[in-house]
Design a protein around this motif. Structure first.
Motif, PDB file in Angstrom:
ATOM      1  N   MET A  41       0.838  -1.211   0.000  1.00  0.00           N
ATOM      2  CA  MET A  41       0.000   0.000   0.000  1.00  0.00           C
ATOM      3  C   MET A  41       0.861   1.245   0.000  1.00  0.00           C
ATOM      4  O   MET A  41       1.987   1.245   0.495  1.00  0.00           O
ATOM      5  N   ASN A  42       0.296   2.318  -0.522  1.00  0.00           N
ATOM      6  CA  ASN A  42       0.960   3.620  -0.510  1.00  0.00           C
ATOM      7  C   ASN A  42      -0.109   4.706  -0.490  1.00  0.00           C
ATOM      8  O   ASN A  42      -1.292   4.437  -0.755  1.00  0.00           O
ATOM      9  N   PRO A  43       0.266   5.932  -0.191  1.00  0.00           N
ATOM     10  CA  PRO A  43      -0.736   7.002  -0.106  1.00  0.00           C
ATOM     11  C   PRO A  43      -1.514   7.219  -1.397  1.00  0.00           C
ATOM     12  O   PRO A  43      -2.697   7.573  -1.356  1.00  0.00           O
ATOM     13  N   ASP A  44      -0.887   6.995  -2.553  1.00  0.00           N
ATOM     14  CA  ASP A  44      -1.592   7.208  -3.815  1.00  0.00           C
ATOM     15  C   ASP A  44      -2.718   6.198  -4.002  1.00  0.00           C
ATOM     16  O   ASP A  44      -3.813   6.532  -4.463  1.00  0.00           O
ATOM     17  N   GLU A  45      -2.443   4.924  -3.655  1.00  0.00           N
ATOM     18  CA  GLU A  45      -3.493   3.915  -3.762  1.00  0.00           C
ATOM     19  C   GLU A  45      -4.643   4.244  -2.816  1.00  0.00           C
ATOM     20  O   GLU A  45      -5.823   4.160  -3.192  1.00  0.00           O
ATOM     21  N   LEU A  46      -4.319   4.623  -1.593  1.00  0.00           N
ATOM     22  CA  LEU A  46      -5.363   4.942  -0.633  1.00  0.00           C
ATOM     23  C   LEU A  46      -6.095   6.226  -1.002  1.00  0.00           C
ATOM     24  O   LEU A  46      -7.286   6.380  -0.701  1.00  0.00           O
ATOM     25  N   ARG A  47      -5.432   7.117  -1.682  1.00  0.00           N
ATOM     26  CA  ARG A  47      -6.113   8.321  -2.173  1.00  0.00           C
ATOM     27  C   ARG A  47      -7.199   7.942  -3.177  1.00  0.00           C
ATOM     28  O   ARG A  47      -8.286   8.523  -3.197  1.00  0.00           O
ATOM     29  N   LEU A  48      -6.903   6.958  -4.020  1.00  0.00           N
ATOM     30  CA  LEU A  48      -7.914   6.484  -4.970  1.00  0.00           C
ATOM     31  C   LEU A  48      -9.100   5.879  -4.221  1.00  0.00           C
ATOM     32  O   LEU A  48     -10.261   6.115  -4.580  1.00  0.00           O
TER      33      LEU A  48
END
Length: 289
Positions: A41-48
């Motif tokens: 996981m990373n912030p970009d995936e969680l942003r989506l």
């Protein structure tokens, strides 16, 4: 800044204002089995997940053994804390869900690793997490993923013990307790505790007695669908279930961002995922100010 949560009557509420809060989102699985840091996981995936799909809560399954093991070659607790912070920065609450006891023990057909009940190490696990997340009010603790094959009285006793491990550290922590029959059926699962949410996991194979399993309870106490999901053939069923949730003002986290039955693959929503995303992006899926 996310408001602290509490429960009142049949609702999840803003602890400060007492106003109801509608929480809906998805499960992002992986931390229970992945050998990689943050399960990739990373912030970009969680942003989506949060901004692209409209989730204001995300359920993160985890594995007990890596919590209890402490720091070693992998700072597993540190990873959980970072994921929770990523989500908070995006404006989303987190459910930390005790999904597996360990990554090795198969307890059922199809390489199933979901155990029927907790162990004494589960008490230590929640004591550790209660201390690590002390003062972080935007995290709900889902005490045990899917109890099954045991009497309701045994599960209720376990739930009280696990809740006690948390509440001895932080009295106001919001907790989640699932039903029996793999968390589906809440009949017989009754605890006298404040700030308690009851959780149901609803899949098509469970049948049609939603009222008996969880719907009638939702008229009296906070009930949240910690898991629900399906494939291409389940769209009509899923639409009917979503309407049922809405009628009872139930929050939910759909399964799963990463595992079967998938909500998306390679960034593209499945047909069932498109249904979930459309529900999440509706204007009604907002935190009540």
């Amino acid at each position: 800044m996310l408001a602290p949560l509490a429960t009142s009557g049949r609702s999840i509420v803003d602890a400060g204002t007492g106003l109801p809060v509608l929480l809906r989102g998805v499960n992002v699985s992986g931390m229970e089995y992945s050998p990689y840091a943050y399960a990739g996981m990373n912030p970009d995936e969680l942003r989506l997940v949060v901004e692209g799909w409209g989730s204001n809560i995300v359920r993160i399954p985890f594995v007990q053994s890596l919590v209890v093991a402490g720091t070693g070659s992998r700072d597993y607790i540190g990873e959980l804390k970072t994921i929770v912070q990523w989500l908070a920065d995006l404006g989303a609450y987190t459910i930390l869900d005790l999904q597996w006891l360990d990554q090795e023990t198969v307890v059922g057909p199809g390489e199933n690793r979901v155990p029927p009940e907790p162990t004494n190490s589960s008490i230590a696990c929640w004591d550790i997490l209660a201390r690590e997340f002390h003062g972080v009010p935007h995290v709900i603790f889902d005490l045990f993923n899917e109890p099954h094959g045991i009497p309701a009285s045994r599960w209720v006793d376990w739930a009280y013990v696990l809740a006690g491990a948390v509440r001895s550290v932080e009295e106001s922590r919001v907790l989640m307790v699932g039903g029996l029959d793999w968390a589906y059926d809440l009949r017989g699962v009754v605890l006298s505790l404040p700030n308690l949410i009851y959780s149901t996991h609803v899949y098509r194979v469970k049948g049609k007695d939603w009222d008996g399993a969880f719907g009638d309870r939702a008229r009296e106490v906070p009930v949240f669908a910690g898991e629900w999901g399906g494939g291409d053939d389940d769209l009509r069923w899923g639409s009917k279930l979503a309407h049922y949730f809405e009628e009872r003002e139930m929050g939910w986290t759909a399964w799963s961002w990463r595992d079967f039955p998938h909500l998306q693959q390679d960034g593209v929503a499945t047909r069932f995922g498109s249904l979930v995303r459309s529900l999440l992006l509706r204007p009604g899926n907002l935190l009540t100010p």
